[in-house]
Scaffold this active site. Structure first.
Site, PDB file in Angstrom:
ATOM      1  N   SER A   1      44.104  25.552  67.257  1.00  0.00           N
ATOM      2  CA  SER A   1      42.666  25.335  67.420  1.00  0.00           C
ATOM      3  C   SER A   1      42.462  24.508  68.667  1.00  0.00           C
ATOM      4  CB  SER A   1      42.092  24.586  66.209  1.00  0.00           C
ATOM      5  OG  SER A   1      40.859  23.994  66.571  1.00  0.00           O
TER       6      SER A   1
ATOM      7  N   HIS B   1      42.422  29.785  68.442  1.00  0.00           N
ATOM      8  CA  HIS B   1      41.359  29.636  67.447  1.00  0.00           C
ATOM      9  C   HIS B   1      40.267  28.749  68.050  1.00  0.00           C
ATOM     10  CE1 HIS B   1      39.966  29.277  63.192  1.00  0.00           C
ATOM     11  NE2 HIS B   1      39.685  28.015  63.487  1.00  0.00           N
TER      12      HIS B   1
ATOM     13  N   ASP C   1      36.787  26.848  67.428  1.00  0.00           N
ATOM     14  CA  ASP C   1      35.933  26.296  66.373  1.00  0.00           C
ATOM     15  C   ASP C   1      34.525  26.072  66.900  1.00  0.00           C
ATOM     16  OD1 ASP C   1      37.564  26.040  64.014  1.00  0.00           O
ATOM     17  OD2 ASP C   1      38.766  24.630  65.175  1.00  0.00           O
TER      18      ASP C   1
ATOM     19  N   MET D   1      30.727  25.092  66.220  1.00  0.00           N
ATOM     20  CA  MET D   1      29.933  24.289  65.268  1.00  0.00           C
ATOM     21  C   MET D   1      28.531  24.080  65.818  1.00  0.00           C
ATOM     22  SD  MET D   1      32.730  21.447  64.143  1.00  0.00           S
ATOM     23  CE  MET D   1      34.467  21.880  63.932  1.00  0.00           C
TER      24      MET D   1
ATOM     25  N   HIS E   1      35.860  31.048  65.015  1.00  0.00           N
ATOM     26  CA  HIS E   1      35.502  30.571  63.680  1.00  0.00           C
ATOM     27  C   HIS E   1      34.091  30.001  63.754  1.00  0.00           C
ATOM     28  CE1 HIS E   1      36.512  27.406  60.306  1.00  0.00           C
ATOM     29  NE2 HIS E   1      35.562  28.254  59.945  1.00  0.00           N
TER      30      HIS E   1
ATOM     31  N   MET F   1      31.307  28.203  62.423  1.00  0.00           N
ATOM     32  CA  MET F   1      30.810  27.226  61.437  1.00  0.00           C
ATOM     33  C   MET F   1      29.353  26.938  61.779  1.00  0.00           C
ATOM     34  SD  MET F   1      34.212  24.914  61.317  1.00  0.00           S
ATOM     35  CE  MET F   1      34.708  25.547  62.913  1.00  0.00           C
TER      36      MET F   1
ATOM     37  N   MET G   1      39.583  27.237  54.017  1.00  0.00           N
ATOM     38  CA  MET G   1      39.522  25.917  54.667  1.00  0.00           C
ATOM     39  C   MET G   1      40.252  24.895  53.802  1.00  0.00           C
ATOM     40  SD  MET G   1      38.028  26.220  57.537  1.00  0.00           S
ATOM     41  CE  MET G   1      38.067  24.460  57.903  1.00  0.00           C
TER      42      MET G   1
ATOM     43  N   ASP H   1      43.250  26.640  57.464  1.00  0.00           N
ATOM     44  CA  ASP H   1      42.740  25.857  58.594  1.00  0.00           C
ATOM     45  C   ASP H   1      42.364  24.464  58.113  1.00  0.00           C
ATOM     46  OD1 ASP H   1      41.431  24.941  60.869  1.00  0.00           O
ATOM     47  OD2 ASP H   1      39.809  26.411  60.779  1.00  0.00           O
TER      48      ASP H   1
HETATM   49  C1  DX5 Z   1      37.775  22.079  61.106  1.00  0.00           C
HETATM   50  C2  DX5 Z   1      38.129  23.201  62.046  1.00  0.00           C
HETATM   51  C3  DX5 Z   1      39.612  23.274  62.225  1.00  0.00           C
HETATM   52  C4  DX5 Z   1      40.150  22.044  62.871  1.00  0.00           C
HETATM   53  C5  DX5 Z   1      41.565  21.857  62.482  1.00  0.00           C
HETATM   54  O1  DX5 Z   1      36.431  21.892  61.060  1.00  0.00           O
HETATM   55  O2  DX5 Z   1      37.691  24.437  61.551  1.00  0.00           O
HETATM   56  O3  DX5 Z   1      40.017  24.453  62.918  1.00  0.00           O
HETATM   57  O4  DX5 Z   1      40.044  22.092  64.256  1.00  0.00           O
HETATM   58  O5  DX5 Z   1      41.977  20.621  62.943  1.00  0.00           O
HETATM   59  P1  DX5 Z   1      43.291  19.904  62.385  1.00  0.00           P
HETATM   60  O6  DX5 Z   1      44.419  20.867  62.525  1.00  0.00           O
HETATM   61  O7  DX5 Z   1      43.419  18.687  63.233  1.00  0.00           O
HETATM   62  O8  DX5 Z   1      43.001  19.583  60.939  1.00  0.00           O
HETATM   63 ZN    ZN Z   2      38.639  26.500  62.409  1.00  0.00          ZN
END
Ligand code: DX5
Ligand code: ZN
Length: 237
Positions: A28, A53, A55, A57, A87, A89, A160, A195
Site C-alpha cells: 500500500s 495498492h 488507498d 479516502m 481501494h 474507501m 479489512m 489489508d
Molecule cells: C487502511 C488501508 C490499508 C493501510 C494498511 O485504511 O486500507 O491499506 O494502508 O496499512 P498497514 O499495513 O500499515 O496496516
Molecule cells: Zn487498502
C-alpha cells in the site's frame, strides 16, 4: 495488467487466484514517501512486489483524506507495467470508476457498507466495461451477511483487518474467521485479499485463513529500502 492475467509485466509472476499457490504481495503506497512516490513505487516493484495498492479516502466514509486519480496517473506514468489496485474507501465509489480508469487503474474495490448488491452489480458492470476488475471490501465490525450477495459480482474479496482510515494500526485477528467462511465460497479465479496490520508475524495467519493477496503499508515502507525485498519474501512465505 489485470488480476486475472496469467502473467504480469514485472517478470512473469502469476496474478491468478486460488488455483495457483503463489501469494501476491500488494504494497500500500499510503506509507510511501509522497515526496518521492515514483521512486518508492519503482523500488518496491523491483524488490518483488506483485502490484501496487492505492488507498483512496474521502474524509466521509473514513476519517482521512489521501489520494485521487491524479496520484494514480502519476504512479501509472512511473510504473507503466504495474497492476494498480485501487481501494475506494469512499461514500460514493461509482463516481470514481471512470476517473481512475482514465488514470490507469486496473482494479477497483468498493465497500459493501456503501453499495447495495444491485448498486454493486452496476458498479461492476461499469468498471468491467472500462476494462477493470472489481473487488468488494468488508470492514471488521460489519456482519458477513452483508457481503454474501456481493460474492458473485466480484473478482476479489477484501477483508479489512483494521478499521480503515490510517496505516500503522494493529491487526484485528477476529477477522480471520470471516476469511475461513468466505474462502470455500469463492471460485478458483476469485482472490481473497487482506489489508491492515499485516507484517511477517501476522501474515501467516492471513495466508492460513485462505488469503492469497497480502496488503502491507507500514511493514514495507516503514522499513529501510534495502530490507524490503526480504520482507516481501517473508510476507509471501
Ligand atoms: C487502511 C488501508 C490499508 C493501510 C494498511 O485504511 O486500507 O491499506 O494502508 O496499512 P498497514 O499495513 O500499515 O496496516
Ligand atoms: Zn487498502
Amino acid at each position: 495488467m489485470r488480476f486475472n492475467d496469467s502473467t504480469n509485466a514485472e517478470g512473469g509472476l502469476s496474478a491468478r487466484g486460488a488455483d495457483l499457490p503463489r501469494t501476491l504481495i500488494a504494497p500500500s503506497i499510503l506509507s510511501a514517501d509522497f515526496g518521492h512516490l515514483a521512486r518508492d513505487c519503482q523500488q518496491i516493484l523491483a524488490a518483488g512486489a506483485d502490484l501496487l495498492h492505492l488507498d483512496v479516502m474521502d474524509g466521509h466514509f473514513v476519517p482521512n483524506l489521501t489520494m485521487g486519480p491524479d496520484v494514480c496517473k502519476g504512479v501509472r506514468a512511473a510504473c507503466p507495467g504495474a497492476l494498480l489496485d485501487v481501494h475506494l474507501m469512499v461514500a460514493d465509489p461509482a463516481r470514481f470508476i471512470q476517473p481512475f480508469a482514465k488514470a490507469g487503474a486496473n482494479h477497483v474495490t468498493y465497500h459493501c457498507e456503501v453499495l447495495s448488491p444491485a448498486a454493486g452489480a452496476e458498479f461492476a458492470k461499469q468498471a468491467r466495461d472500462l476494462g477493470l476488475t472489481v473487488g468488494v471490501a468488508i470492514n471488521p465490525p460489519t456482519k458477513i451477511d452483508l457481503l454474501w450477495p456481493h460474492l458473485d459480482i466480484v473478482d476479489l474479496v477484501l477483508v479489512m483487518s483494521v478499521n480503515p482510515g490510517f496505516s500503522g494500526q494493529a491487526f484485528i485477528p477476529e477477522v480471520l474467521d470471516k476469511c475461513r467462511a468466505i474462502k470455500p465460497k469463492l471460485n478458483a479465479h476469485q482472490h481473497l485479499q487482506m489489508d491492515g496490520g499485516l507484517n511477517p508475524t501476522t501474515a501467516p495467519s492471513a495466508r492460513e485463513a485462505g488469503c492469497n493477496v497480502i496488503v502491507a503499508a507500514t511493514a514495507l515502507f516503514g522499513a529501510p529500502a534495502d530490507q524490503r525485498a526480504g520482507i516481501i519474501t517473508q510476507l509471501r512465505r
